[in-house]
Design a protein around this motif. Structure first.
Motif, PDB file in Angstrom:
ATOM      1  N   LYS A   1       0.835  -1.209   0.000  1.00 60.98           N
ATOM      2  CA  LYS A   1       0.000   0.000   0.000  1.00 60.98           C
ATOM      3  C   LYS A   1       0.869   1.258   0.000  1.00 60.98           C
ATOM      4  O   LYS A   1       0.608   2.213  -0.737  1.00 60.98           O
ATOM      5  CB  LYS A   1      -0.927  -0.024   1.216  1.00 60.98           C
ATOM      6  N   GLN A   2       1.928   1.255   0.815  1.00 60.00           N
ATOM      7  CA  GLN A   2       2.839   2.393   0.853  1.00 60.00           C
ATOM      8  C   GLN A   2       3.580   2.546  -0.470  1.00 60.00           C
ATOM      9  O   GLN A   2       3.773   3.664  -0.959  1.00 60.00           O
ATOM     10  CB  GLN A   2       3.859   2.230   1.985  1.00 60.00           C
ATOM     11  N   ILE A   3       4.008   1.434  -1.062  1.00 59.04           N
ATOM     12  CA  ILE A   3       4.702   1.488  -2.349  1.00 59.04           C
ATOM     13  C   ILE A   3       3.801   2.095  -3.407  1.00 59.04           C
ATOM     14  O   ILE A   3       4.231   2.950  -4.197  1.00 59.04           O
ATOM     15  CB  ILE A   3       5.189   0.080  -2.776  1.00 59.04           C
ATOM     16  N   ASN A   4       2.534   1.685  -3.439  1.00 57.72           N
ATOM     17  CA  ASN A   4       1.594   2.226  -4.422  1.00 57.72           C
ATOM     18  C   ASN A   4       1.364   3.721  -4.209  1.00 57.72           C
ATOM     19  O   ASN A   4       1.285   4.489  -5.173  1.00 57.72           O
ATOM     20  CB  ASN A   4       0.273   1.460  -4.377  1.00 57.72           C
ATOM     21  N   GLN A   5       1.248   4.153  -2.957  1.00 57.52           N
ATOM     22  CA  GLN A   5       1.062   5.575  -2.674  1.00 57.52           C
ATOM     23  C   GLN A   5       2.272   6.386  -3.100  1.00 57.52           C
ATOM     24  O   GLN A   5       2.140   7.452  -3.711  1.00 57.52           O
ATOM     25  CB  GLN A   5       0.806   5.789  -1.179  1.00 57.52           C
ATOM     26  N   LEU A   6       3.470   5.898  -2.800  1.00 55.02           N
ATOM     27  CA  LEU A   6       4.684   6.613  -3.178  1.00 55.02           C
ATOM     28  C   LEU A   6       4.874   6.636  -4.695  1.00 55.02           C
ATOM     29  O   LEU A   6       5.275   7.651  -5.260  1.00 55.02           O
ATOM     30  CB  LEU A   6       5.909   5.995  -2.502  1.00 55.02           C
ATOM     31  N   ALA A   7       4.566   5.519  -5.352  1.00 57.23           N
ATOM     32  CA  ALA A   7       4.690   5.466  -6.812  1.00 57.23           C
ATOM     33  C   ALA A   7       3.713   6.433  -7.470  1.00 57.23           C
ATOM     34  O   ALA A   7       4.058   7.089  -8.468  1.00 57.23           O
ATOM     35  CB  ALA A   7       4.454   4.046  -7.310  1.00 57.23           C
ATOM     36  N   ALA A   8       2.514   6.548  -6.923  1.00 56.37           N
ATOM     37  CA  ALA A   8       1.533   7.497  -7.464  1.00 56.37           C
ATOM     38  C   ALA A   8       2.007   8.937  -7.249  1.00 56.37           C
ATOM     39  O   ALA A   8       1.832   9.789  -8.125  1.00 56.37           O
ATOM     40  CB  ALA A   8       0.177   7.280  -6.807  1.00 56.37           C
ATOM     41  N   ALA A   9       2.612   9.216  -6.114  1.00 54.43           N
ATOM     42  CA  ALA A   9       3.109  10.560  -5.839  1.00 54.43           C
ATOM     43  C   ALA A   9       4.274  10.906  -6.762  1.00 54.43           C
ATOM     44  O   ALA A   9       4.390  12.042  -7.226  1.00 54.43           O
ATOM     45  CB  ALA A   9       3.544  10.678  -4.375  1.00 54.43           C
ATOM     46  N   VAL A  10       5.139   9.940  -7.033  1.00 54.93           N
ATOM     47  CA  VAL A  10       6.277  10.176  -7.925  1.00 54.93           C
ATOM     48  C   VAL A  10       5.802  10.370  -9.358  1.00 54.93           C
ATOM     49  O   VAL A  10       6.398  11.136 -10.117  1.00 54.93           O
ATOM     50  CB  VAL A  10       7.292   9.008  -7.815  1.00 54.93           C
ATOM     51  N   ALA A  11       4.717   9.698  -9.728  1.00 53.58           N
ATOM     52  CA  ALA A  11       4.190   9.824 -11.089  1.00 53.58           C
ATOM     53  C   ALA A  11       3.660  11.239 -11.352  1.00 53.58           C
ATOM     54  O   ALA A  11       3.635  11.681 -12.496  1.00 53.58           O
ATOM     55  CB  ALA A  11       3.086   8.798 -11.313  1.00 53.58           C
ATOM     56  N   ARG A  12       3.273  11.932 -10.289  1.00 51.79           N
ATOM     57  CA  ARG A  12       2.853  13.324 -10.458  1.00 51.79           C
ATOM     58  C   ARG A  12       4.043  14.179 -10.843  1.00 51.79           C
ATOM     59  O   ARG A  12       5.187  13.807 -10.622  1.00 51.79           O
ATOM     60  CB  ARG A  12       2.231  13.858  -9.166  1.00 51.79           C
ATOM     61  N   ASN A  13       3.786  15.326 -11.361  1.00 52.17           N
ATOM     62  CA  ASN A  13       4.842  16.176 -11.895  1.00 52.17           C
ATOM     63  C   ASN A  13       5.671  16.827 -10.791  1.00 52.17           C
ATOM     64  O   ASN A  13       5.142  17.448  -9.883  1.00 52.17           O
ATOM     65  CB  ASN A  13       4.214  17.266 -12.775  1.00 52.17           C
ATOM     66  N   GLY A  14       7.006  16.674 -10.873  1.00 51.90           N
ATOM     67  CA  GLY A  14       7.899  17.392  -9.979  1.00 51.90           C
ATOM     68  C   GLY A  14       8.148  16.775  -8.622  1.00 51.90           C
ATOM     69  O   GLY A  14       8.851  17.348  -7.807  1.00 51.90           O
ATOM     70  N   ILE A  15       7.599  15.593  -8.337  1.00 49.80           N
ATOM     71  CA  ILE A  15       7.797  14.943  -7.041  1.00 49.80           C
ATOM     72  C   ILE A  15       8.922  13.912  -7.169  1.00 49.80           C
ATOM     73  O   ILE A  15       8.984  13.157  -8.124  1.00 49.80           O
ATOM     74  CB  ILE A  15       6.503  14.249  -6.559  1.00 49.80           C
ATOM     75  N   THR A  16       9.821  13.878  -6.184  1.00 50.28           N
ATOM     76  CA  THR A  16      10.963  12.970  -6.193  1.00 50.28           C
ATOM     77  C   THR A  16      11.079  12.286  -4.839  1.00 50.28           C
ATOM     78  O   THR A  16      10.797  12.888  -3.812  1.00 50.28           O
ATOM     79  CB  THR A  16      12.265  13.759  -6.466  1.00 50.28           C
ATOM     80  N   LEU A  17      11.504  11.025  -4.851  1.00 51.88           N
ATOM     81  CA  LEU A  17      11.794  10.300  -3.616  1.00 51.88           C
ATOM     82  C   LEU A  17      13.274  10.472  -3.307  1.00 51.88           C
ATOM     83  O   LEU A  17      14.128   9.987  -4.041  1.00 51.88           O
ATOM     84  CB  LEU A  17      11.492   8.813  -3.790  1.00 51.88           C
ATOM     85  N   VAL A  18      13.576  11.174  -2.230  1.00 52.27           N
ATOM     86  CA  VAL A  18      14.951  11.500  -1.874  1.00 52.27           C
ATOM     87  C   VAL A  18      15.309  10.805  -0.557  1.00 52.27           C
ATOM     88  O   VAL A  18      14.605  10.978   0.442  1.00 52.27           O
ATOM     89  CB  VAL A  18      15.118  13.032  -1.697  1.00 52.27           C
ATOM     90  N   PRO A  19      16.385  10.021  -0.521  1.00 49.18           N
ATOM     91  CA  PRO A  19      16.825   9.455   0.763  1.00 49.18           C
ATOM     92  C   PRO A  19      17.471  10.539   1.623  1.00 49.18           C
ATOM     93  O   PRO A  19      18.395  11.210   1.193  1.00 49.18           O
ATOM     94  CB  PRO A  19      17.832   8.384   0.353  1.00 49.18           C
ATOM     95  N   LEU A  20      16.941  10.730   2.820  1.00 54.17           N
ATOM     96  CA  LEU A  20      17.439  11.769   3.717  1.00 54.17           C
ATOM     97  C   LEU A  20      18.516  11.251   4.664  1.00 54.17           C
ATOM     98  O   LEU A  20      19.474  11.956   4.962  1.00 54.17           O
ATOM     99  CB  LEU A  20      16.283  12.359   4.519  1.00 54.17           C
ATOM    100  N   GLN A  21      18.340  10.028   5.155  1.00 57.19           N
ATOM    101  CA  GLN A  21      19.346   9.467   6.060  1.00 57.19           C
ATOM    102  C   GLN A  21      19.198   7.954   6.146  1.00 57.19           C
ATOM    103  O   GLN A  21      18.139   7.405   5.878  1.00 57.19           O
ATOM    104  CB  GLN A  21      19.254  10.071   7.450  1.00 57.19           C
ATOM    105  N   ILE A  22      20.289   7.311   6.510  1.00 48.45           N
ATOM    106  CA  ILE A  22      20.285   5.886   6.854  1.00 48.45           C
ATOM    107  C   ILE A  22      20.625   5.826   8.332  1.00 48.45           C
ATOM    108  O   ILE A  22      21.580   6.458   8.782  1.00 48.45           O
ATOM    109  CB  ILE A  22      21.327   5.093   6.048  1.00 48.45           C
TER     110      ILE A  22
END
Length: 164
Positions: free
Chosen positions: A99-120
Motif C-alpha cells: 500500500k505504501q509502495i503504491n502511494q509513493l509510486a503514485a506521488a512520484v508519477a505526479r509532476n515534480g515529485i521525487t523520492l529522496v533518501p534523507l538518512q540511513i
C-alpha cells in the motif's frame, strides 16, 4: 519521529543512530512528507554502514518491477574481512508494504515529485532503515530565500542571546 543521535561504541562503530545523512537534500528539495523504509543489505554492507562511511549525496529512490529500490547510494567495501566483496553503488531493495509502495509510486508519477533518501540510521533493534522524503525540487530563487531565512534566524537568536 524521535530525534536520532549518533552513538559510537569504544570500537568506533555505530550501534544505533544515524549512519549516513544527506544534508543537501533539504536544501535542494522542499520535503513534503517522510517515510521510513527497511533496507536489504548483506553482512559486509551492514558492517561498513556501522563504521559510518556511507554517502547519500547522489542517491535516489525509485520503482522497479513494483518494488522500491535505493539507487546510487555509496557504501564502501568493508576492509575487515576477505569475503566482503560487493558493489559499492549497487541498487538496494527498500522494504515497505504494498500500500505504501503504491502511494509513493503514485506521488512520484505526479509532476515534480521525487523520492529522496534523507538518512540511513539504525533503529533500537539494530536494523538499518532509510528515511525517504517526498520532495519537490526547489528553484534557485527558492534556495536564496531559504538561505536568507536561515541567516535571519541565526541573527535573531544571536541578538536575543546578547540582549538578555
Amino acid at each position: 519521529m524521535a530525534e536520532l543521535k549518533e552513538s559510537k561504541s569504544k570500537s568506533g562503530l555505530i550501534s544505533h543512530g544515524i549512519a549516513s545523512q544527506n544534508r543537501k537534500a533539504r536544501f535542494d528539495y522542499a520535503i513534503k512528507e517522510t517515510v521510513e523504509a527497511g533496507l536489504v543489505l548483506k553482512g559486509a554492507e551492514v558492517k561498513s554502514l556501522r563504521h559510518g562511511r556511507a554517502t547519500l549525496t547522489e542517491a535516489w529512490a525509485g520503482e522497479r518491477d513494483g518494488e522500491l529500490w535505493l539507487f546510487n547510494a555509496y557504501i564502501p567495501e568493508y576492509q575487515g574481512g576477505v569475503l566482503s566483496r560487493f558493489e559499492p553503488r549497487a541498487p538496494r531493495k527498500l522494504l515497505l508494504k504494498h500500500k505504501q509502495i503504491n502511494q509513493l509510486a503514485a506521488a512520484v508519477a505526479r509532476n515534480g515529485i521525487t523520492l529522496v533518501p534523507l538518512q540511513i540510521h539504525f533503529n533500537d533493534r539494530g536494523r538499518a532503515k532509510v528515511l525517504l522524503g517526498l520532495g519537490e525540487g526547489r528553484q534557485k530563487a527558492d534556495k536564496r530565500h531559504a538561505v536568507a531565512a536561515r541567516d535571519w534566524q541565526r541573527d535573531k537568536a544571536r541578538l536575543m542571546r546578547n540582549k538578555g
